[in-house]
Design a protein around this motif. Sequence first.
Motif, PDB file in Angstrom:
ATOM      1  N   MET A 165      -4.988   2.307  -4.595  1.00  0.00           N
ATOM      2  CA  MET A 165      -5.523   3.089  -5.711  1.00  0.00           C
ATOM      3  C   MET A 165      -6.826   3.799  -5.373  1.00  0.00           C
ATOM      4  O   MET A 165      -7.304   4.617  -6.162  1.00  0.00           O
ATOM      5  CB  MET A 165      -5.758   2.161  -6.914  1.00  0.00           C
ATOM      6  N   THR A 166      -7.388   3.522  -4.220  1.00  0.00           N
ATOM      7  CA  THR A 166      -8.761   3.949  -3.954  1.00  0.00           C
ATOM      8  C   THR A 166      -8.856   5.326  -3.326  1.00  0.00           C
ATOM      9  O   THR A 166      -9.483   6.236  -3.880  1.00  0.00           O
ATOM     10  CB  THR A 166      -9.465   2.911  -3.062  1.00  0.00           C
ATOM     11  N   SER A 200      -9.616   9.441 -12.023  1.00  0.00           N
ATOM     12  CA  SER A 200     -10.037   8.640 -10.879  1.00  0.00           C
ATOM     13  C   SER A 200     -10.755   7.351 -11.273  1.00  0.00           C
ATOM     14  O   SER A 200     -10.578   6.311 -10.643  1.00  0.00           O
ATOM     15  CB  SER A 200     -10.957   9.469  -9.976  1.00  0.00           C
ATOM     16  N   MET A 226      -8.518   4.309 -12.178  1.00  0.00           N
ATOM     17  CA  MET A 226      -7.775   3.804 -11.033  1.00  0.00           C
ATOM     18  C   MET A 226      -8.690   3.105 -10.029  1.00  0.00           C
ATOM     19  O   MET A 226      -8.323   2.077  -9.441  1.00  0.00           O
ATOM     20  CB  MET A 226      -7.027   4.950 -10.359  1.00  0.00           C
ATOM     21  N   SER A 247      -7.725   8.373  -5.350  1.00  0.00           N
ATOM     22  CA  SER A 247      -8.635   8.659  -6.467  1.00  0.00           C
ATOM     23  C   SER A 247      -9.887   9.383  -5.997  1.00  0.00           C
ATOM     24  O   SER A 247     -10.394  10.282  -6.676  1.00  0.00           O
ATOM     25  CB  SER A 247      -9.010   7.348  -7.164  1.00  0.00           C
ATOM     26  N   TYR A 260       0.838  -1.210   0.000  1.00  0.00           N
ATOM     27  CA  TYR A 260       0.000   0.000   0.000  1.00  0.00           C
ATOM     28  C   TYR A 260       0.868   1.255   0.000  1.00  0.00           C
ATOM     29  O   TYR A 260       0.668   2.157  -0.814  1.00  0.00           O
ATOM     30  CB  TYR A 260      -0.908  -0.018   1.224  1.00  0.00           C
ATOM     31  N   VAL A 320       0.879   5.663  -7.715  1.00  0.00           N
ATOM     32  CA  VAL A 320      -0.559   5.810  -7.913  1.00  0.00           C
ATOM     33  C   VAL A 320      -0.930   7.292  -7.957  1.00  0.00           C
ATOM     34  O   VAL A 320      -1.765   7.720  -8.771  1.00  0.00           O
ATOM     35  CB  VAL A 320      -1.347   5.083  -6.808  1.00  0.00           C
ATOM     36  N   GLY A 337      -8.424  -0.792  -9.014  1.00  0.00           N
ATOM     37  CA  GLY A 337      -8.220  -1.103  -7.605  1.00  0.00           C
ATOM     38  C   GLY A 337      -9.253  -2.072  -7.067  1.00  0.00           C
ATOM     39  O   GLY A 337      -8.917  -3.030  -6.349  1.00  0.00           O
ATOM     40  N   CYS A 396      -2.377  -3.574  -2.776  1.00  0.00           N
ATOM     41  CA  CYS A 396      -2.183  -2.915  -4.073  1.00  0.00           C
ATOM     42  C   CYS A 396      -3.466  -2.234  -4.537  1.00  0.00           C
ATOM     43  O   CYS A 396      -3.455  -1.061  -4.941  1.00  0.00           O
ATOM     44  CB  CYS A 396      -1.710  -3.950  -5.087  1.00  0.00           C
ATOM     45  N   MET A 425       2.967   1.831  -3.190  1.00  0.00           N
ATOM     46  CA  MET A 425       2.172   2.194  -4.353  1.00  0.00           C
ATOM     47  C   MET A 425       1.664   3.633  -4.309  1.00  0.00           C
ATOM     48  O   MET A 425       1.171   4.148  -5.313  1.00  0.00           O
ATOM     49  CB  MET A 425       0.962   1.250  -4.476  1.00  0.00           C
ATOM     50  N   GLN A 426       1.765   4.295  -3.163  1.00  0.00           N
ATOM     51  CA  GLN A 426       1.139   5.598  -3.020  1.00  0.00           C
ATOM     52  C   GLN A 426       1.677   6.629  -4.007  1.00  0.00           C
ATOM     53  O   GLN A 426       0.916   7.345  -4.652  1.00  0.00           O
ATOM     54  CB  GLN A 426       1.309   6.111  -1.584  1.00  0.00           C
ATOM     55  N   VAL A 433      -2.911   8.813 -11.085  1.00  0.00           N
ATOM     56  CA  VAL A 433      -4.254   9.381 -11.001  1.00  0.00           C
ATOM     57  C   VAL A 433      -4.261  10.806 -11.545  1.00  0.00           C
ATOM     58  O   VAL A 433      -5.274  11.259 -12.093  1.00  0.00           O
ATOM     59  CB  VAL A 433      -4.791   9.315  -9.556  1.00  0.00           C
TER      60      VAL A 433
END
Length: 405
Positions: A113-114, A73, A76, A117, A57, A64, A80, A109, A60-61, A68
């Motif tokens: 992405m959530t 959004s 992604m 976004s 997590y 990501v 996700g 992962c 990936m920030q 984005v």
Amino acid sequence: MTPRSKAVIFWAVGVLAYVIAVFHRQSLGVSSIEAAARLGIGAAGLSTLAMLQLLVYAAMQVPVGVLVDRLGSKRMLVIGATIMACGELVFALADGLLPGVAGRALIGCGDAMTFISVIRLVNIHFSPRRNPVMVQLTGLIGQVGAIASTVPLIQSLHAYGWTPTFLGAAVLGVVSALLLLTVLRDSRPGLAGERPSLSAAWAEPGTRLGMWTHAATQCSAASFLLLWGYPFLVQGQGLSPSVAGVLLSTLTLCGMVCGPLLGYLAGRFPFHRSRMVFVIIGTTAGAWTVVLAWPGRAPLWLLVLLMVVLAANGPGSMIGFDYARTFNPAARIGAATGIVNGGGFVASMTLIAVIGIVLDLMGKTDLDAFRWALAAQYPIWALGAFQVLRYRGKARRLLLAAQSS
């Protein structure tokens, strides 16, 4: 349909995806004892599951955040949700450490992405004055997923068992992806203006002020909810699983009440945001000190008080995203938000890992072992508070210089 109505609908769909992501993220917390038995692992193995989920997590920030800014959004969020559904499927069928790690890594992962976004949707569709409250509302509503990952998940595990419970979680991910594909409309961002810049976002002191704010305020409650709270309450404090689940739900519900209030205060008094951060760090450290120093098991009223204090951690960490928005232009909001979010989860991941290592070194999970393990929070609070103070000064000096020029 008016632009305002569309904005609310798009935000609502994004928030629902975030609710489901939070459920996936925290589903390990109350299933940790069952996970240890099913996967044949100890405290260090449980820490590995949670730590690698958060490691993925956190790692990936930043990428990501850049993606984005470039892709928008909707894409992604759909990717996700799909990845998290695959992760829950793998976890449902896991019977050893390696497949368990693979499942939690996929969840980390997709989860990464959530939130970024959804925050981008807020930044695009709502005014700067309303932004702090909308961000807090996003976090508040997202905690419905945390509630669903406590008592309901415990009951499902006891009633239906491991595999059906986590297969049901995978279905939730599929539903989320289909809803996003059907309802959300989010065109690719225009690239005519300033291009997204990771280095510029990192060089901005306000971004790092947000990152340390997020790290210092989030780590205690996050490590408690994601993994160690349930074992601490059941094995350390001797509570029944149902009472422990109610306490975890209490933490989440109190956070939902605290969020809008902090959002209003952050929007109304932007130059006092760091003071709010220091209050949250200080009260959290104080509450834990009383609980850990209490002779024997803490009384229930004190544990309830701890839950109430920890409830401010999540909303307090949202102030970090407000710093990212304040000090960065729209073209690099995603990158700045990724840096802020990543910092918070690196701190949480580190704390979760250290707690597990200490418990394994102690060779037990009784109250005394938890006292030593949970003392690992104090250095993180101290470092975070120092860095918030440091970057607050730098950000304010740059802001005053820009206003005078």
